[in-house]
Design a protein around this motif. Structure first.
Motif, PDB file in Angstrom:
ATOM      1  N   ASP A   1      -8.069   3.067  -4.450  1.00 59.72           N
ATOM      2  CA  ASP A   1      -8.031   1.770  -3.767  1.00 59.72           C
ATOM      3  C   ASP A   1      -8.197   1.916  -2.257  1.00 59.72           C
ATOM      4  O   ASP A   1      -7.923   0.989  -1.505  1.00 59.72           O
ATOM      5  CB  ASP A   1      -6.739   1.013  -4.101  1.00 59.72           C
ATOM      6  N   ASN A   2      -8.655   3.093  -1.833  1.00 60.21           N
ATOM      7  CA  ASN A   2      -8.984   3.372  -0.434  1.00 60.21           C
ATOM      8  C   ASN A   2      -7.762   3.448   0.490  1.00 60.21           C
ATOM      9  O   ASN A   2      -7.909   3.455   1.703  1.00 60.21           O
ATOM     10  CB  ASN A   2      -9.978   2.342   0.116  1.00 60.21           C
ATOM     11  N   THR A   3      -6.549   3.507  -0.075  1.00 58.16           N
ATOM     12  CA  THR A   3      -5.359   3.740   0.743  1.00 58.16           C
ATOM     13  C   THR A   3      -5.196   5.251   0.950  1.00 58.16           C
ATOM     14  O   THR A   3      -5.798   6.060   0.234  1.00 58.16           O
ATOM     15  CB  THR A   3      -4.093   3.183   0.079  1.00 58.16           C
ATOM     16  N   SER A   4      -4.377   5.630   1.904  1.00 62.37           N
ATOM     17  CA  SER A   4      -4.159   7.044   2.206  1.00 62.37           C
ATOM     18  C   SER A   4      -3.732   7.816   0.967  1.00 62.37           C
ATOM     19  O   SER A   4      -4.298   8.870   0.642  1.00 62.37           O
ATOM     20  CB  SER A   4      -3.091   7.174   3.296  1.00 62.37           C
ATOM     21  N   TYR A   5      -2.711   7.293   0.278  1.00 62.89           N
ATOM     22  CA  TYR A   5      -2.171   7.947  -0.919  1.00 62.89           C
ATOM     23  C   TYR A   5      -3.238   8.108  -1.992  1.00 62.89           C
ATOM     24  O   TYR A   5      -3.457   9.196  -2.546  1.00 62.89           O
ATOM     25  CB  TYR A   5      -0.988   7.123  -1.431  1.00 62.89           C
ATOM     26  N   SER A   6      -3.919   7.017  -2.311  1.00 57.42           N
ATOM     27  CA  SER A   6      -4.856   6.993  -3.427  1.00 57.42           C
ATOM     28  C   SER A   6      -6.120   7.803  -3.137  1.00 57.42           C
ATOM     29  O   SER A   6      -6.571   8.601  -3.966  1.00 57.42           O
ATOM     30  CB  SER A   6      -5.212   5.533  -3.740  1.00 57.42           C
ATOM     31  N   LYS A   7      -6.687   7.604  -1.963  1.00 54.95           N
ATOM     32  CA  LYS A   7      -7.917   8.309  -1.586  1.00 54.95           C
ATOM     33  C   LYS A   7      -7.693   9.814  -1.521  1.00 54.95           C
ATOM     34  O   LYS A   7      -8.559  10.607  -1.917  1.00 54.95           O
ATOM     35  CB  LYS A   7      -8.383   7.797  -0.221  1.00 54.95           C
TER      36      LYS A   7
END
Length: 363
Positions: free
Chosen positions: A162-168
């Motif tokens: 989802d292009n967030t720091s965690y996910s990416k």
């Protein structure tokens, strides 16, 4: 959870009383509240137990709680309030993207951070001495995912974040690990969180002939993606990362669609051997079920207390040194000893699978 407000007079009183001031900056509202509220409850549970046993060298634990709301600006404002409240140690942090801007705020105030949930490797990039992770990292999760996908015999993997720091961070590392393992990444894409239609992502996955999908975002979008994949006739395997391990993912996806969905997940109360008593104690206290990261939050308070005891002080620099020196301290994930990067030296990720409405250990 007890939320305290402190003026100048109150601060002088607490100093005289030798309190150990714990700050909690967690998601109490918004999409992360399903995780953040049980985390805050678990912090309260640990503090109450330690206080009932006499505190830490005569110091009683006192909690000040702020809402990070899974939002960077809100989290930074909460961290600033906790610094003003003169907390000794922070034990919060659910969303990695929201936790990131709080790191330097606490560092400048010489406040040690024990982060129980947020686990993006971005949290480690600054090599800040005050930052310690009680959860497994995105590095470990990406490796666990790649190992499992390879073991399942996948030939073409789709990675969706989802292009967030965690996910990416997880998809980027998983892609590297898969390629090293000789597994083809047939599709890698980012979607926008908060949308209701992921047909574009579904089409890209099916056109790439992917036989395995790994979603690394949160449960709201994960549930929709699973539902829309199955509605489009996708029959391949699906796995989600720890931000999607919640019953609500099953509700959103539909129970039939969610059956057999795998997950990479750190230990939860229900997957810890002998965790039944702790779960029963939590339910008795809060009349609710504990959530993921509850045990990590509970342990964060215990570790903070152990460090203060070893340091013989609440001074930030001395507590940080004591945290670095902790060796073989028993927490739920194993025997705690921090690596030089201030991550867990043991206690990685399990593979869970949905059966009925529950995520259970994949055996």
């Amino acid at each position: 959870v007890v939320i305290t407000a402190r003026g100048a007079d109150a601060l002088e009183a607490t100093a005289a009383d030798k309190e150990l001031l714990i700050g909690v900056n967690d998601s109490l509202t918004g999409p992360g509240a399903v995780y953040g509220l049980p985390q805050a409850n678990s912090v309260q549970m640990a503090a109450d137990e330690i206080n009932a046993a006499g505190g830490v060298d005569g110091r009683k634990l006192s909690l000040t709680v702020e809402d990070e709301a899974c939002d960077p600006k809100t989290a930074a404002a909460g961290a600033a309030k906790l610094v003003t409240a003169k907390i000794n140690i922070s034990v919060g942090g659910y969303c990695s993207g929201a936790t990131l801007p709080t790191l330097t705020i606490f560092e400048k105030a010489n406040i040690p951070m024990l982060i129980p949930a947020a686990n993006s490797a971005d949290l480690l990039k600054g090599s800040l001495k005050n930052v310690f992770l009680i959860n497994g990292t995105g590095i470990q999760q990406a490796q666990a995912a790649a190992d499992f996908i390879k073991a399942e015999g996948s030939k073409a993997v789709a990675l969706v974040d989802d292009n967030t720091s965690y996910s990416k961070d997880i998809t980027t590392r998983a892609a590297e690990n898969l390629k090293t393992a000789g597994v083809t990444v047939a599709n890698q894409q980012s979607v926008t969180a908060g949308e209701s239609d992921y047909s574009g992502a579904v089409t890209a996955i099916t056109r790439a002939n992917s036989d395995f999908v790994y979603w690394t975002g949160y449960y709201q979008e994960g549930g929709l993606l699973i539902k829309q994949l199955r509605a489009a006739g996708y029959t391949g395997k699906i796995m989600v990362a720890d931000g999607s391990v919640d019953k609500q993912l099953v509700d959103i996806a539909g129970e039939a669609n969610a059956q057999g969905v795998f997950a990479t997940m750190t230990q939860t109360p229900s997957t810890i051997p002998g965790g039944e008593k702790w779960i029963a104690d939590y339910k008795a206290k809060f009349n609710a079920d504990p959530g993921p990261y509850s045990t990590q939050s509970y342990d964060a308070v215990r570790v903070a207390s152990e460090a203060v005891k070893k340091a013989g002080s609440t001074d930030g620099a001395k507590v940080i040194t004591a945290l670095e020196g902790i060796d073989n301290f028993k927490i739920f994930s194993g025997n705690l000893k921090f690596t030089p990067e201030h991550t867990l030296s043991e206690g990685g990720f399990d593979i869970l699978v949905v059966k009925g409405t529950e995520f259970v250990l994949n055996k």
